[in-house]
Design an enzyme around this catalytic site. Structure first.
Site, short mmCIF file in Angstrom:
data_model
loop_
_atom_site.label_atom_id
_atom_site.label_comp_id
_atom_site.label_asym_id
_atom_site.label_seq_id
_atom_site.Cartn_x
_atom_site.Cartn_y
_atom_site.Cartn_z
N HIS A 118 18.63 -11.82 -35.92
CA HIS A 118 18.76 -11.24 -37.27
C HIS A 118 17.56 -11.72 -38.08
O HIS A 118 17.55 -12.85 -38.57
CB HIS A 118 20.06 -11.70 -37.93
CG HIS A 118 20.43 -10.90 -39.14
ND1 HIS A 118 21.75 -10.65 -39.46
CD2 HIS A 118 19.70 -10.28 -40.08
CE1 HIS A 118 21.80 -9.93 -40.57
NE2 HIS A 118 20.55 -9.71 -40.98
N ILE A 119 16.56 -10.86 -38.18
CA ILE A 119 15.33 -11.29 -38.84
C ILE A 119 15.57 -11.60 -40.31
O ILE A 119 16.53 -11.11 -40.92
CB ILE A 119 14.19 -10.27 -38.68
CG1 ILE A 119 14.54 -8.98 -39.38
CG2 ILE A 119 13.86 -10.02 -37.23
CD1 ILE A 119 13.33 -8.12 -39.61
N HIS A 120 14.71 -12.41 -40.87
CA HIS A 120 14.81 -12.80 -42.27
C HIS A 120 13.45 -13.30 -42.74
O HIS A 120 12.73 -13.94 -42.00
CB HIS A 120 15.90 -13.86 -42.48
CG HIS A 120 15.88 -14.97 -41.50
ND1 HIS A 120 16.38 -14.85 -40.22
CD2 HIS A 120 15.41 -16.23 -41.59
CE1 HIS A 120 16.22 -15.98 -39.57
NE2 HIS A 120 15.62 -16.85 -40.39
N ASN A 121 13.14 -12.99 -43.96
CA ASN A 121 11.89 -13.39 -44.59
C ASN A 121 12.15 -14.67 -45.40
O ASN A 121 12.99 -14.68 -46.29
CB ASN A 121 11.39 -12.27 -45.50
CG ASN A 121 10.01 -12.52 -46.04
OD1 ASN A 121 9.26 -13.33 -45.52
ND2 ASN A 121 9.67 -11.80 -47.09
#
Length: 162
Positions: A118-121
């Site tokens: 789950h990508i996240h910045n």
């Protein structure tokens, strides 16, 4: 060249894989934003405080959809993540007054991603002089403010950057 190691980071990454499901999806589904430190919910993305911050005020901007491939994010979601990142930088400047920021994605385990699926910045506020020997030598990260206190302050001023 000297190398300084941070073994506690590996313990954190390994611990994530033992938990049930995706902690970001779980927080979003639970619908208890204060408990889960969710600052903002958007149409396609949300903002959550990092429970294991690199620095005070460390935020993550995440797609609502469970997606791990950066190249698969639809344009609307990518745009909302960017706009939320900009809004959160404004909010952090207003409330915590940092001297700078580190902003970016850790894509893949080799790049330091604790959660690859789950990508996240990351938005990490920085202050002049905020690095010291404690993490490298003492295996201790010094965060000078309480997470819940920072959450309350940010939540309270969110309306000022909308």
């Amino acid at each position: 060249m000297e190398r300084l190691y941070s073994p506690w980071r590996s313990q954190y990454i390994e611990g994530l894989s033992k938990s049930e499901g995706c902690f970001l999806c779980n927080a979003l589904k639970e619908n208890n934003d204060e408990k889960n430190l969710i600052l903002y919910r958007g149409k396609k993305a949300f903002v959550i405080m990092n429970l294991f911050p690199y620095n005070a005020g460390h935020l993550m901007v995440c797609p609502n959809e469970h997606i791990g491939d950066f190249t698969s994010i639809d344009e609307e979601t990518l745009c909302e993540i960017s706009l939320l990142t900009q809004k959160m930088v404004k909010l952090l400047k207003l409330v915590l007054k940092p001297d700078g920021f580190n902003i970016g994605y850790n894509l893949g385990k080799a790049a330091g991603a604790g959660l690859e699926s789950h990508i996240h910045n990351h938005i990490v506020p920085r202050w002049v002089g905020d690095t010291n020997f404690m993490p490298a030598i003492g295996e201790v990260r010094v965060i000078s403010q309480d997470l819940r206190e920072i959450y309350s302050k940010l939540k309270e001023r969110l309306k000022d950057v909308e």
